[in-house]
Design a protein around this motif. Structure first.
Motif, PDB file in Angstrom:
ATOM      1  N   ILE A 162       0.157  25.142   4.593  1.00 32.50           N
ATOM      2  CA  ILE A 162       0.190  23.411   5.171  1.00 32.50           C
ATOM      3  C   ILE A 162      -0.898  23.062   5.325  1.00 32.50           C
ATOM      4  O   ILE A 162      -1.333  22.212   4.696  1.00 32.50           O
ATOM      5  N   PRO A 163      -2.216  23.333   6.632  1.00 36.58           N
ATOM      6  CA  PRO A 163      -2.724  22.961   7.562  1.00 36.58           C
ATOM      7  C   PRO A 163      -3.993  22.990   5.812  1.00 36.58           C
ATOM      8  O   PRO A 163      -4.359  21.880   6.179  1.00 36.58           O
ATOM      9  N   PRO A 164      -4.246  23.819   5.371  1.00 33.12           N
ATOM     10  CA  PRO A 164      -5.437  23.731   4.483  1.00 33.12           C
ATOM     11  C   PRO A 164      -5.036  22.371   3.403  1.00 33.12           C
ATOM     12  O   PRO A 164      -6.171  21.593   3.072  1.00 33.12           O
ATOM     13  N   ILE A 165      -3.613  22.392   2.777  1.00 35.67           N
ATOM     14  CA  ILE A 165      -3.783  20.807   2.155  1.00 35.67           C
ATOM     15  C   ILE A 165      -3.029  20.092   2.922  1.00 35.67           C
ATOM     16  O   ILE A 165      -4.126  18.801   2.234  1.00 35.67           O
ATOM     17  N   LEU A 166      -3.178  19.367   3.905  1.00 34.15           N
ATOM     18  CA  LEU A 166      -2.901  18.531   4.400  1.00 34.15           C
ATOM     19  C   LEU A 166      -4.546  17.661   4.984  1.00 34.15           C
ATOM     20  O   LEU A 166      -4.766  17.187   4.924  1.00 34.15           O
ATOM     21  N   PHE A 167      -5.501  18.860   5.805  1.00 34.61           N
ATOM     22  CA  PHE A 167      -7.125  18.651   5.490  1.00 34.61           C
ATOM     23  C   PHE A 167      -7.877  18.363   4.525  1.00 34.61           C
ATOM     24  O   PHE A 167      -8.302  17.212   4.687  1.00 34.61           O
ATOM     25  N   ASN A 212     -10.008  10.751   3.439  1.00 31.94           N
ATOM     26  CA  ASN A 212      -9.349  10.021   3.777  1.00 31.94           C
ATOM     27  C   ASN A 212     -10.847   9.205   5.458  1.00 31.94           C
ATOM     28  O   ASN A 212     -10.657   8.313   5.285  1.00 31.94           O
ATOM     29  N   THR A 213     -10.564   9.868   6.065  1.00 28.45           N
ATOM     30  CA  THR A 213     -10.617  10.031   7.016  1.00 28.45           C
ATOM     31  C   THR A 213     -12.825   9.834   6.788  1.00 28.45           C
ATOM     32  O   THR A 213     -12.998   9.220   8.275  1.00 28.45           O
ATOM     33  N   GLY A 214     -13.100  11.173   6.570  1.00 31.09           N
ATOM     34  CA  GLY A 214     -14.737  10.892   6.465  1.00 31.09           C
ATOM     35  C   GLY A 214     -14.451  12.011   7.735  1.00 31.09           C
ATOM     36  O   GLY A 214     -13.721  12.626   8.409  1.00 31.09           O
ATOM     37  N   LEU A 215     -15.510  12.485   7.581  1.00 31.43           N
ATOM     38  CA  LEU A 215     -15.923  14.372   8.591  1.00 31.43           C
ATOM     39  C   LEU A 215     -15.803  13.704   9.906  1.00 31.43           C
ATOM     40  O   LEU A 215     -15.950  15.056  10.598  1.00 31.43           O
ATOM     41  N   GLY A 216     -16.149  12.845  10.013  1.00 33.10           N
ATOM     42  CA  GLY A 216     -16.553  12.338  11.441  1.00 33.10           C
ATOM     43  C   GLY A 216     -15.534  12.417  12.027  1.00 33.10           C
ATOM     44  O   GLY A 216     -14.713  12.772  13.285  1.00 33.10           O
ATOM     45  N   LEU A 217     -14.139  11.171  11.711  1.00 29.68           N
ATOM     46  CA  LEU A 217     -13.324  11.184  12.468  1.00 29.68           C
ATOM     47  C   LEU A 217     -12.558  12.489  11.780  1.00 29.68           C
ATOM     48  O   LEU A 217     -11.926  13.021  12.654  1.00 29.68           O
ATOM     49  N   MET A 248     -12.989   1.642   1.886  1.00 31.17           N
ATOM     50  CA  MET A 248     -11.864   2.036   2.073  1.00 31.17           C
ATOM     51  C   MET A 248     -10.935   1.035   2.728  1.00 31.17           C
ATOM     52  O   MET A 248     -10.822   1.179   3.663  1.00 31.17           O
ATOM     53  N   LYS A 249      -9.651   1.359   2.342  1.00 35.33           N
ATOM     54  CA  LYS A 249      -8.752   0.522   2.408  1.00 35.33           C
ATOM     55  C   LYS A 249      -8.548   1.118   4.332  1.00 35.33           C
ATOM     56  O   LYS A 249      -7.729   2.407   4.212  1.00 35.33           O
ATOM     57  N   LYS A 250      -7.827   0.587   5.029  1.00 30.79           N
ATOM     58  CA  LYS A 250      -7.037   0.738   5.725  1.00 30.79           C
ATOM     59  C   LYS A 250      -5.742   1.594   5.950  1.00 30.79           C
ATOM     60  O   LYS A 250      -6.156   2.997   6.478  1.00 30.79           O
ATOM     61  N   LYS A 251      -5.275   1.531   5.245  1.00 33.08           N
ATOM     62  CA  LYS A 251      -4.149   1.824   4.226  1.00 33.08           C
ATOM     63  C   LYS A 251      -4.758   3.670   4.512  1.00 33.08           C
ATOM     64  O   LYS A 251      -3.214   4.425   5.024  1.00 33.08           O
ATOM     65  N   ASN A 252      -5.607   4.028   3.730  1.00 30.80           N
ATOM     66  CA  ASN A 252      -5.093   5.666   2.927  1.00 30.80           C
ATOM     67  C   ASN A 252      -6.473   5.692   4.462  1.00 30.80           C
ATOM     68  O   ASN A 252      -6.192   7.106   4.407  1.00 30.80           O
ATOM     69  N   ILE A 253      -7.106   5.261   5.409  1.00 30.96           N
ATOM     70  CA  ILE A 253      -8.116   5.809   6.974  1.00 30.96           C
ATOM     71  C   ILE A 253      -6.455   6.157   7.329  1.00 30.96           C
ATOM     72  O   ILE A 253      -6.572   7.253   7.502  1.00 30.96           O
ATOM     73  N   ILE A 254      -5.562   5.366   7.871  1.00 25.61           N
ATOM     74  CA  ILE A 254      -4.567   5.592   8.456  1.00 25.61           C
ATOM     75  C   ILE A 254      -3.595   6.589   7.816  1.00 25.61           C
ATOM     76  O   ILE A 254      -2.732   7.904   8.579  1.00 25.61           O
ATOM     77  N   LYS A 255      -3.603   7.494   6.564  1.00 26.75           N
ATOM     78  CA  LYS A 255      -3.169   8.427   5.936  1.00 26.75           C
ATOM     79  C   LYS A 255      -3.557   9.692   6.078  1.00 26.75           C
ATOM     80  O   LYS A 255      -3.015  10.393   6.311  1.00 26.75           O
ATOM     81  N   GLY A 256      -4.873   9.215   5.853  1.00 23.45           N
ATOM     82  CA  GLY A 256      -5.593  11.139   6.428  1.00 23.45           C
ATOM     83  C   GLY A 256      -5.560  11.334   7.795  1.00 23.45           C
ATOM     84  O   GLY A 256      -5.516  12.150   7.870  1.00 23.45           O
ATOM     85  N   VAL A 257      -5.418   9.678   8.554  1.00 18.64           N
ATOM     86  CA  VAL A 257      -5.201  10.425  10.138  1.00 18.64           C
ATOM     87  C   VAL A 257      -4.351  10.814  10.292  1.00 18.64           C
ATOM     88  O   VAL A 257      -3.978  12.201  10.808  1.00 18.64           O
ATOM     89  N   LEU A 258      -3.373  11.036   9.820  1.00 18.75           N
ATOM     90  CA  LEU A 258      -1.854  11.249   9.943  1.00 18.75           C
ATOM     91  C   LEU A 258      -1.848  13.048   9.158  1.00 18.75           C
ATOM     92  O   LEU A 258      -1.326  13.826   9.681  1.00 18.75           O
ATOM     93  N   PHE A 259      -2.442  12.718   8.299  1.00 13.53           N
ATOM     94  CA  PHE A 259      -2.378  14.509   7.172  1.00 13.53           C
ATOM     95  C   PHE A 259      -3.052  15.225   8.144  1.00 13.53           C
ATOM     96  O   PHE A 259      -2.929  16.036   8.492  1.00 13.53           O
ATOM     97  N   VAL A 260      -4.512  14.499   8.709  1.00 10.84           N
ATOM     98  CA  VAL A 260      -5.481  15.264   9.217  1.00 10.84           C
ATOM     99  C   VAL A 260      -4.820  16.203  11.066  1.00 10.84           C
ATOM    100  O   VAL A 260      -4.228  17.313  11.301  1.00 10.84           O
TER     101      VAL A 260
END
Length: 327
Positions: free
Chosen positions: A254-259, A265-270, A1-13
């Motif tokens: 909005i929240p369900p779509i962003l989640f 990208n983040t995984g369930l734990g993060l 998983m690319k770091k860029k995708n993790i950051i994007k996932g964190v921002l969305f969640v």
């Protein structure tokens, strides 16, 4: 998983959790303007369903591949599972009628340890030490966050009861959302579950407001549960263009779509850790917009609950070794 995708996932969640955390404050504001729980939930679910139908239509037209559809069994299962979605909103909104938003959101977060108990029953295994410790921390944090250590504080038991029911219902929603028909597109799955939730919301509207207004028998039946008759009146349609749009956008669109964009990208734990931002955001919104008093000991309790969520979702040494081997 690319770091860029993790950051994007964190921002969305994180953004999704923050938006969802604002919801109860707007509900409380709508109550102050005289709207009922039935009107608030009906407007949220009706406009939310309409918004998701429009988005699903656009996705169907623009998708380059054929989107999968549910079979009859999946449709019925998702519809039934969606009732917990309606119950969560309904119970949560009823609770904020009796207690402060900052207390109601803490009660809703009891779903953290409710899920541990539910998981142990489903798997028939006792939770591990990490989860037991996290549960104890959550309970300690709850005592502080609700300011129960102050003997002068009196919490309305109605609010506590409905808040804990909301937590139980939210636990059920989390389990069903993560396990049922995961192959379906997010919007299609959300529409079916929201339809199930809408059935609960409409049933409550008929039971608590419209039914008792036009039927003496229903009125007599309803008064067995409460003496409050203020909200037995014609439906106020102005809720749709005052608070309805905000509640639908912040609660069901909005929240369900962003989640669903962020969790892969983040995984369930993060993702679970980041989504706990809902708690401090909700309390801060209530403090700023509703002038609710939140003292230092309550912030300490909130911090403890957040720490418990982090602890519960941190990978164990065994999980880290497995992840390293797979990578």
């Amino acid at each position: 998983m690319k770091k860029k995708n993790i950051i994007k996932g964190v921002l969305f969640v994180g953004f999704g959790a923050s938006i969802y955390g604002m919801l109860a404050t707007f509900v409380k504001m709508s109550y102050k303007e005289g709207f009922t729980t039935s009107e608030v939930t009906t407007a949220q679910f009706a406009l939310g369903l309409l918004g998701l139908l429009i988005l699903n239509f656009i996705q169907t037209l623009t998708s380059k591949k054929k989107l999968s559809s549910p079979n009859r069994k999946e449709f019925r299962t998702l519809l039934m599972a969606g009732t917990s979605l309606g119950c969560t909103s309904l119970f949560y909104y009823i609770s904020v009628q009796y207690i402060a938003v900052s207390i109601a959101i803490v009660l809703l977060m009891q779903s953290v340890w409710f899920s541990v108990v539910a998981e142990s029953f489903i798997t028939k295994k006792f939770p591990n030490t990490k989860k037991v410790v996290a549960t104890i921390i959550v309970l300690l944090g709850t005592v502080l966050a609700t300011n129960l250590v102050n003997l002068e504080v009196k919490l309305d038991w109605h609010g506590i009861f409905w808040g804990l029911l909301a937590a139980a219902s939210f636990t059920m929603t989390m389990f069903t959302s993560n396990t049922l028909a995961t192959h379906l597109p997010v919007l299609r799955k959300s529409i079916i579950m929201l339809t199930g939730g809408s059935v609960i919301v409409l049933a409550f509207l008929l039971f608590a407001q419209i039914g008792p207004l036009y039927s003496e028998n229903l009125r007599s039946f309803y008064l067995n549960f409460t003496e409050n008759t203020q909200h037995i009146r014609p439906f106020d349609y102005s809720i749709f263009w005052t608070y309805g749009f905000i509640l639908a956008l912040f609660g069901t669109i909005i929240p369900p779509i962003l989640f669903n964009l962020g969790f892969p990208n983040t995984g369930l734990g993060l993702g679970s850790i980041i989504s706990s931002l809902e708690l401090p955001v909700s309390v801060t919104m209530a403090f700023v917009l509703l002038n609710e008093k939140v003292i230092l000991i309550q912030w300490v309790g909130i911090l403890l609950i957040l720490m418990a969520i982090v602890l519960m979702n941190l990978p164990s040494k065994k999980e880290k070794l497995i992840a390293e081997e797979l990578s």
